[in-house]
Write a protein that holds these residues in place. Sequence first.
Motif, PDB file in Angstrom:
ATOM      1  N   ILE A 177       0.853  -1.163  -0.042  1.00 21.72           N
ATOM      2  CA  ILE A 177       0.043   0.103   0.081  1.00 21.72           C
ATOM      3  C   ILE A 177       0.860   1.171  -0.095  1.00 21.72           C
ATOM      4  CG2 ILE A 177      -1.687   1.308   1.236  1.00 21.72           C
ATOM      5  CD1 ILE A 177      -2.555  -1.299   0.102  1.00 21.72           C
ATOM      6  N   LEU A 178       0.856   2.087  -1.028  1.00 25.43           N
ATOM      7  CA  LEU A 178       1.603   2.992  -1.239  1.00 25.43           C
ATOM      8  C   LEU A 178       1.002   4.357  -0.851  1.00 25.43           C
ATOM      9  CD1 LEU A 178       3.722   2.373  -4.229  1.00 25.43           C
ATOM     10  CD2 LEU A 178       3.981   1.492  -2.002  1.00 25.43           C
ATOM     11  N   VAL A 179       1.600   5.625  -0.425  1.00 28.96           N
ATOM     12  CA  VAL A 179       1.079   6.480   0.021  1.00 28.96           C
ATOM     13  C   VAL A 179       1.912   7.795  -0.280  1.00 28.96           C
ATOM     14  CG1 VAL A 179       0.127   8.190   1.888  1.00 28.96           C
ATOM     15  CG2 VAL A 179      -0.481   5.759   1.938  1.00 28.96           C
ATOM     16  N   MET A 180       1.250   8.689  -1.056  1.00 23.90           N
ATOM     17  CA  MET A 180       2.018  10.158  -1.413  1.00 23.90           C
ATOM     18  C   MET A 180       1.204  11.526  -0.782  1.00 23.90           C
ATOM     19  SD  MET A 180       2.496  12.886  -3.400  1.00 23.90           S
ATOM     20  CE  MET A 180       1.573  12.979  -4.721  1.00 23.90           C
ATOM     21  N   ARG A 181       1.986  11.998   0.241  1.00 26.34           N
ATOM     22  CA  ARG A 181       1.473  13.086   0.531  1.00 26.34           C
ATOM     23  C   ARG A 181       2.006  14.520   0.145  1.00 26.34           C
ATOM     24  NH1 ARG A 181       1.587  13.139   7.003  1.00 26.34           N
ATOM     25  NH2 ARG A 181       3.556  13.748   6.795  1.00 26.34           N
ATOM     26  N   PRO A 182       1.082  15.361  -0.406  1.00 28.93           N
ATOM     27  CA  PRO A 182       1.430  16.701  -0.960  1.00 28.93           C
ATOM     28  C   PRO A 182       2.287  17.409  -0.071  1.00 28.93           C
ATOM     29  CG  PRO A 182      -0.561  17.065  -0.720  1.00 28.93           C
ATOM     30  CD  PRO A 182      -0.406  15.495  -0.069  1.00 28.93           C
ATOM     31  N   LYS A 183       3.168  18.486  -0.737  1.00 32.10           N
ATOM     32  CA  LYS A 183       3.935  19.364   0.183  1.00 32.10           C
ATOM     33  C   LYS A 183       3.254  20.560   0.107  1.00 32.10           C
ATOM     34  CE  LYS A 183       8.515  17.486  -1.588  1.00 32.10           C
ATOM     35  NZ  LYS A 183       9.561  17.681  -2.235  1.00 32.10           N
ATOM     36  N   GLY A 184       2.531  20.945   1.196  1.00 32.30           N
ATOM     37  CA  GLY A 184       1.603  21.944   1.416  1.00 32.30           C
ATOM     38  C   GLY A 184       0.399  21.928   1.235  1.00 32.30           C
ATOM     39  N   GLU A 191       3.042  21.220  -4.140  1.00 28.50           N
ATOM     40  CA  GLU A 191       4.087  20.331  -5.184  1.00 28.50           C
ATOM     41  C   GLU A 191       3.761  18.677  -4.732  1.00 28.50           C
ATOM     42  OE1 GLU A 191       6.364  20.859  -7.442  1.00 28.50           O
ATOM     43  OE2 GLU A 191       5.676  23.070  -7.388  1.00 28.50           O
ATOM     44  N   PRO A 192       3.865  17.744  -5.506  1.00 28.46           N
ATOM     45  CA  PRO A 192       3.562  16.455  -5.117  1.00 28.46           C
ATOM     46  C   PRO A 192       4.994  16.022  -4.239  1.00 28.46           C
ATOM     47  CG  PRO A 192       4.590  16.662  -7.386  1.00 28.46           C
ATOM     48  CD  PRO A 192       4.111  17.911  -6.749  1.00 28.46           C
ATOM     49  N   GLY A 193       4.606  15.026  -3.264  1.00 28.24           N
ATOM     50  CA  GLY A 193       5.486  14.520  -2.407  1.00 28.24           C
ATOM     51  C   GLY A 193       6.362  13.453  -2.990  1.00 28.24           C
ATOM     52  N   VAL A 194       6.743  12.774  -2.010  1.00 30.65           N
ATOM     53  CA  VAL A 194       7.586  11.241  -2.430  1.00 30.65           C
ATOM     54  C   VAL A 194       6.510  10.141  -2.080  1.00 30.65           C
ATOM     55  CG1 VAL A 194       9.554   9.990  -1.746  1.00 30.65           C
ATOM     56  CG2 VAL A 194       9.787  12.357  -1.919  1.00 30.65           C
ATOM     57  N   TRP A 195       6.613   9.219  -2.710  1.00 36.34           N
ATOM     58  CA  TRP A 195       5.851   7.743  -2.538  1.00 36.34           C
ATOM     59  C   TRP A 195       6.377   7.180  -1.513  1.00 36.34           C
ATOM     60  CZ3 TRP A 195       1.184   6.655  -4.107  1.00 36.34           C
ATOM     61  CH2 TRP A 195       0.659   7.468  -5.173  1.00 36.34           C
ATOM     62  N   ARG A 196       5.835   6.650  -0.722  1.00 32.42           N
ATOM     63  CA  ARG A 196       6.193   5.673   0.623  1.00 32.42           C
ATOM     64  C   ARG A 196       5.328   4.477   0.653  1.00 32.42           C
ATOM     65  NH1 ARG A 196      11.025   7.872   1.181  1.00 32.42           N
ATOM     66  NH2 ARG A 196      11.079  10.085   2.443  1.00 32.42           N
ATOM     67  N   GLU A 197       5.759   3.426   1.546  1.00 30.78           N
ATOM     68  CA  GLU A 197       4.808   2.377   1.754  1.00 30.78           C
ATOM     69  C   GLU A 197       4.536   2.645   3.057  1.00 30.78           C
ATOM     70  OE1 GLU A 197       4.643  -2.221   0.858  1.00 30.78           O
ATOM     71  OE2 GLU A 197       6.501  -1.362   0.422  1.00 30.78           O
ATOM     72  N   ILE A 198       3.306   1.897   3.503  1.00 31.93           N
ATOM     73  CA  ILE A 198       2.754   1.827   4.472  1.00 31.93           C
ATOM     74  C   ILE A 198       2.711   0.121   5.157  1.00 31.93           C
ATOM     75  CG2 ILE A 198       0.702   2.430   5.986  1.00 31.93           C
ATOM     76  CD1 ILE A 198       2.152   4.886   5.108  1.00 31.93           C
ATOM     77  N   LEU A 227      -3.285  11.144   6.935  1.00 28.35           N
ATOM     78  CA  LEU A 227      -3.639  11.504   5.587  1.00 28.35           C
ATOM     79  C   LEU A 227      -3.715  12.863   5.588  1.00 28.35           C
ATOM     80  CD1 LEU A 227      -6.355   8.673   4.465  1.00 28.35           C
ATOM     81  CD2 LEU A 227      -3.768   9.032   3.794  1.00 28.35           C
ATOM     82  N   LEU A 228      -2.861  13.646   4.551  1.00 27.27           N
ATOM     83  CA  LEU A 228      -3.131  15.141   4.570  1.00 27.27           C
ATOM     84  C   LEU A 228      -4.065  15.317   3.391  1.00 27.27           C
ATOM     85  CD1 LEU A 228       0.703  16.513   4.801  1.00 27.27           C
ATOM     86  CD2 LEU A 228      -1.156  16.234   6.582  1.00 27.27           C
ATOM     87  N   ASP A 229      -4.970  16.532   3.130  1.00 27.21           N
ATOM     88  CA  ASP A 229      -5.703  16.609   2.281  1.00 27.21           C
ATOM     89  C   ASP A 229      -4.945  16.626   0.845  1.00 27.21           C
ATOM     90  OD1 ASP A 229      -8.068  17.608   0.937  1.00 27.21           O
ATOM     91  OD2 ASP A 229      -7.041  19.595   0.457  1.00 27.21           O
ATOM     92  N   GLY A 230      -5.380  16.052  -0.114  1.00 26.41           N
ATOM     93  CA  GLY A 230      -4.629  16.010  -1.249  1.00 26.41           C
ATOM     94  C   GLY A 230      -3.659  14.533  -1.187  1.00 26.41           C
ATOM     95  N   SER A 231      -3.520  13.681  -0.144  1.00 28.47           N
ATOM     96  CA  SER A 231      -2.860  12.729  -0.131  1.00 28.47           C
ATOM     97  C   SER A 231      -3.379  11.472  -1.196  1.00 28.47           C
ATOM     98  CB  SER A 231      -2.982  12.144   1.265  1.00 28.47           C
ATOM     99  OG  SER A 231      -1.926  12.895   2.109  1.00 28.47           O
ATOM    100  N   LEU A 232      -2.426  10.747  -1.800  1.00 24.34           N
ATOM    101  CA  LEU A 232      -2.718   9.675  -2.604  1.00 24.34           C
ATOM    102  C   LEU A 232      -2.542   8.390  -2.157  1.00 24.34           C
ATOM    103  CD1 LEU A 232      -1.398  11.268  -6.076  1.00 24.34           C
ATOM    104  CD2 LEU A 232      -3.574  10.805  -5.654  1.00 24.34           C
ATOM    105  N   SER A 389       0.747  16.825 -14.006  1.00 28.10           N
ATOM    106  CA  SER A 389       1.760  16.685 -14.957  1.00 28.10           C
ATOM    107  C   SER A 389       3.210  16.440 -14.193  1.00 28.10           C
ATOM    108  CB  SER A 389       1.935  17.756 -16.091  1.00 28.10           C
ATOM    109  OG  SER A 389       2.408  18.872 -15.480  1.00 28.10           O
ATOM    110  N   LYS A 390       3.208  16.823 -12.926  1.00 27.76           N
ATOM    111  CA  LYS A 390       4.552  16.645 -12.087  1.00 27.76           C
ATOM    112  C   LYS A 390       4.255  15.491 -10.970  1.00 27.76           C
ATOM    113  CE  LYS A 390       4.506  20.867 -10.514  1.00 27.76           C
ATOM    114  NZ  LYS A 390       5.014  22.228  -9.810  1.00 27.76           N
ATOM    115  N   THR A 391       3.175  14.866 -10.965  1.00 26.14           N
ATOM    116  CA  THR A 391       2.808  13.836 -10.172  1.00 26.14           C
ATOM    117  C   THR A 391       2.924  12.529 -10.596  1.00 26.14           C
ATOM    118  OG1 THR A 391       1.418  15.485  -8.933  1.00 26.14           O
ATOM    119  CG2 THR A 391       1.273  13.093  -8.518  1.00 26.14           C
ATOM    120  N   PRO A 392       4.066  11.837 -10.315  1.00 26.15           N
ATOM    121  CA  PRO A 392       4.389  10.245 -10.887  1.00 26.15           C
ATOM    122  C   PRO A 392       3.070   9.469 -10.357  1.00 26.15           C
ATOM    123  CG  PRO A 392       6.006  10.800  -9.293  1.00 26.15           C
ATOM    124  CD  PRO A 392       5.091  12.093  -9.620  1.00 26.15           C
TER     125      PRO A 392
END
Length: 427
Positions: A177-184, A191-198, A227-232, A389-392
């Motif tokens: 299960i991967l999670v990416m939290r946005p910066k700000g 800006e998109p953050g870094v993908w991590r595993e939970i 989970l921050l607003d905008g987390s994937l 377009s900047k979010t992998p």
Amino acid sequence: MLSLEEEPIKYGELVVLGCNGSFPGGRRKSRFSLYRRNKANGVKPGTVHLPCSPEAAKVISNNNQHSVSYTLSSAETVVVEYTDDNETDMFQIGRCSESQIDIVVANPLGHSKGHSGSFQSTISRFACRIVCERSPPYTARVYAAGFDCSRNIFLGEKAAKWRSLGGQMDGLTTNGILVMRPKGEFTGSCEPGVWREISVCGNVHTLRMTRAAQSKGQQVMDESQVLLDGSLIDLCGVTLLWRSAAALSRSPGPEHLEELRVKLNAARPHCPVLLHTLAFPSLDKPECHQPQQPWAYLCCGHVHGFHPWRGRGTAIKHEEEKEENEEDFVKGARESDKDRECPLCRARGLYVALTLGRESRLCVDTGPPSYAFVPCGHVCSEATVVYWSKTPLPCGASSFYPACPFCMKQLARDRPYVRLIFQGAPD
């Protein structure tokens, strides 16, 4: 009618990427709302039972008791008993359609099939769980794996698992299960953050070499599973966007997108070739190609109606080619043209139908729909196309690429979006 005080408290929403506001059938939806339950159903780790103990076997066999089983070998299993937590609500996510799964998700259409030709889903039946605090600020946390029909989570021998310094067992699910939290904040400047595993216990780790590798990534101590607003949240087959209720109250909704559509159509954009008025259809109608639908050359952004012009001296004879134009429209509505010449600037490239992005939760601002993703042609604001377009986004076992959030089609590397140029009504 309920008063404001009696209205249910909303924690937030989960939006399925790639659906553009619709998903056919049953409990599978494009968006899910999480509300505070009448009675708390959260659980938290409790007693750790040693392998082969009578207590461990008793916990596993008790269908009224939540537990996590970590299989170390065929003869050794550590069982962690979970106890009730009256301060939290738990919501489970997976492709299983049984009642213990609150949010049923599925792989997008067109997913690859197995060798036998049958559909092979990569999403776990009990993929993950989200736990929300019942008191303000209603913090939401994500954990890998969900409890099955017997209220158990089983991590087999091949699953990555370990014992932490405090003696607590932890592990990862097969595909992770991967999670990416946005910066700000999730706005036009984020800006998109870094993908991590939970992990099962909610710890944050760097990614494994591949999704199913048995070696875990390094734990990231200064990050959490909140989970921050905008987390994937990626479940290896479907990606979800978390929008908090507090942020949604300040964000554009479907009504705002409809206002933008009406304003855009009120400007009466015209096709510079066939000279007829263009219009985007209502957002509450199914996506389909219509004679007035705008089309665009994605190489330059010039907007037209669908027409048979292909360049290289090809002229348009309205009366003689009326029938051919209608046939071309039907054909063109099914597939875009890869090499068409724009009549206005003679640039050559993709020529596709434009479709408004209908899912307002995917938009990062309230800007006008003036840009389109390349190559799919979904239309939204400039800030929205720039952010996505900047979010992998995860694809397969180990690859990531930016994709249109409305349809999940991979974006062009050299030019992921284009500014649209509409032609005003002729005098």
